[in-house]
Design a protein around this motif. Structure first.
Motif, short mmCIF file in Angstrom:
data_model
loop_
_atom_site.label_atom_id
_atom_site.label_comp_id
_atom_site.label_asym_id
_atom_site.label_seq_id
_atom_site.Cartn_x
_atom_site.Cartn_y
_atom_site.Cartn_z
N ARG A 3 25.80 10.00 -3.10
CA ARG A 3 25.18 9.53 -4.34
C ARG A 3 24.69 8.09 -4.18
NH1 ARG A 3 24.80 13.10 -8.30
NH2 ARG A 3 26.58 14.40 -8.76
N ARG A 4 25.43 7.28 -3.49
CA ARG A 4 25.04 5.88 -3.27
C ARG A 4 23.75 5.82 -2.46
NH1 ARG A 4 25.84 0.88 -4.78
NH2 ARG A 4 26.10 -0.67 -3.17
N ARG A 5 23.65 6.68 -1.44
CA ARG A 5 22.46 6.71 -0.60
C ARG A 5 21.25 7.20 -1.42
NH1 ARG A 5 23.07 10.65 3.62
NH2 ARG A 5 25.24 10.06 3.49
N GLN A 6 21.46 8.20 -2.27
CA GLN A 6 20.39 8.70 -3.12
C GLN A 6 19.92 7.63 -4.10
OE1 GLN A 6 22.18 12.17 -4.85
NE2 GLN A 6 21.37 13.54 -3.28
N PHE A 7 20.87 6.92 -4.69
CA PHE A 7 20.52 5.85 -5.63
C PHE A 7 19.74 4.75 -4.93
CE2 PHE A 7 21.49 1.75 -7.63
CZ PHE A 7 20.95 1.99 -8.89
N THR A 8 20.15 4.39 -3.72
CA THR A 8 19.46 3.35 -2.96
C THR A 8 18.03 3.81 -2.61
OG1 THR A 8 21.57 2.67 -2.02
CG2 THR A 8 19.60 1.89 -0.90
N ALA A 9 17.87 5.06 -2.22
CA ALA A 9 16.54 5.58 -1.89
C ALA A 9 15.66 5.61 -3.14
CB ALA A 9 16.67 6.98 -1.29
N LEU A 10 16.22 6.03 -4.26
CA LEU A 10 15.46 6.07 -5.51
C LEU A 10 15.05 4.66 -5.95
CD1 LEU A 10 14.39 7.81 -7.84
CD2 LEU A 10 16.57 7.44 -8.98
N ARG A 11 15.96 3.73 -5.81
CA ARG A 11 15.66 2.35 -6.20
C ARG A 11 14.58 1.74 -5.31
NH1 ARG A 11 19.64 -2.75 -7.30
NH2 ARG A 11 17.93 -4.23 -7.45
N LEU A 15 10.95 0.54 -6.61
CA LEU A 15 10.54 -0.84 -6.35
C LEU A 15 9.20 -0.88 -5.63
CD1 LEU A 15 11.40 -3.86 -6.45
CD2 LEU A 15 12.39 -3.50 -4.19
N GLU A 16 9.04 -0.04 -4.62
CA GLU A 16 7.77 0.02 -3.88
C GLU A 16 6.64 0.48 -4.80
OE1 GLU A 16 5.90 2.15 0.11
OE2 GLU A 16 7.98 2.53 -0.47
N PHE A 17 6.90 1.49 -5.63
CA PHE A 17 5.88 1.96 -6.56
C PHE A 17 5.46 0.86 -7.51
CE2 PHE A 17 4.90 3.56 -10.81
CZ PHE A 17 3.78 4.31 -10.53
N CYS A 18 6.43 0.15 -8.08
CA CYS A 18 6.12 -0.92 -9.04
C CYS A 18 5.31 -2.04 -8.39
CB CYS A 18 7.40 -1.47 -9.66
SG CYS A 18 8.14 -0.36 -10.86
N LEU A 19 5.61 -2.37 -7.17
CA LEU A 19 4.90 -3.46 -6.51
C LEU A 19 3.49 -3.07 -6.07
CD1 LEU A 19 7.77 -5.00 -4.35
CD2 LEU A 19 6.67 -6.00 -6.37
N LEU A 20 3.26 -1.79 -5.79
CA LEU A 20 1.97 -1.36 -5.25
C LEU A 20 1.07 -0.65 -6.24
CD1 LEU A 20 3.13 -0.08 -1.74
CD2 LEU A 20 2.13 -2.30 -2.34
N THR A 21 1.57 -0.32 -7.42
CA THR A 21 0.76 0.43 -8.37
C THR A 21 -0.27 -0.46 -9.06
OG1 THR A 21 0.82 1.97 -10.23
CG2 THR A 21 2.31 0.11 -10.34
N CYS A 26 3.85 -3.04 -14.42
CA CYS A 26 4.91 -2.53 -13.54
C CYS A 26 5.27 -3.52 -12.44
CB CYS A 26 4.49 -1.20 -12.92
SG CYS A 26 4.50 0.16 -14.09
N LYS A 27 4.26 -4.20 -11.90
CA LYS A 27 4.57 -5.12 -10.80
C LYS A 27 5.38 -6.32 -11.29
CE LYS A 27 0.30 -7.79 -10.74
NZ LYS A 27 -0.83 -8.20 -9.93
N TYR A 28 5.23 -6.68 -12.57
CA TYR A 28 6.00 -7.81 -13.10
C TYR A 28 7.47 -7.47 -13.27
CZ TYR A 28 1.32 -9.51 -14.05
OH TYR A 28 0.01 -9.90 -13.91
N ILE A 29 7.78 -6.20 -13.36
CA ILE A 29 9.18 -5.78 -13.46
C ILE A 29 9.88 -5.95 -12.12
CG2 ILE A 29 10.70 -3.79 -13.89
CD1 ILE A 29 8.49 -2.71 -15.74
N ALA A 30 9.17 -5.70 -11.03
CA ALA A 30 9.78 -5.66 -9.70
C ALA A 30 9.52 -6.89 -8.85
CB ALA A 30 9.30 -4.42 -8.96
#
Length: 108
Positions: A3-11, A15-21, A26-30
């Motif tokens: 679960r920890r690994r899944q949470f880290t992958a999801l996060r 984060l990558e989506f927010c920075l590149l979208t 969205c980018k201001y959140i991340a």
């Protein structure tokens, strides 16, 4: 551990989506270096925008379901080139009795 690994992958994906979208806000959140209050404001603004757009889509869908567009084709054996433009008439879907329409036309 899984679960920890899944949470880290999801996060990291979020984060990558927010920075590149290209979605505004969205980018201001991340972005690194932003204050927590500023991140919360942008998260709230983006969340409210998503909810408002979902509400507008549901409202438009319901409105269009309640007010459907009806099409009536008089004949399919008439050539399109012979139709005088504009040959589109928008009428309400109410049924009209021909006798009453003629009576009204004579009265006018």
């Amino acid at each position: 551990m899984k679960r920890r690994r899944q949470f880290t992958a999801l996060r990291s994906t979020a984060l990558e989506f927010c920075l590149l979208t290209g979605l505004h806000g969205c980018k201001y959140i991340a972005q690194p270096g932003k204050h927590g209050v500023e991140r919360f404001f942008w998260l709230l603004a983006v969340g409210v925008s998503v909810l408002a757009s979902a509400y507008c889509m549901v409202w438009a869908y319901d409105f269009n379901r309640a007010h459907q567009t009806l099409l009536a084709i008089d004949t399919t054996h008439y050539p399109l080139w012979a139709v005088a433009a504009p040959a589109v008439t928008v009428c309400p879907s109410n049924k009209v009795l021909a006798s009453r329409a003629r009576r009204l036309a004579r009265a006018m």
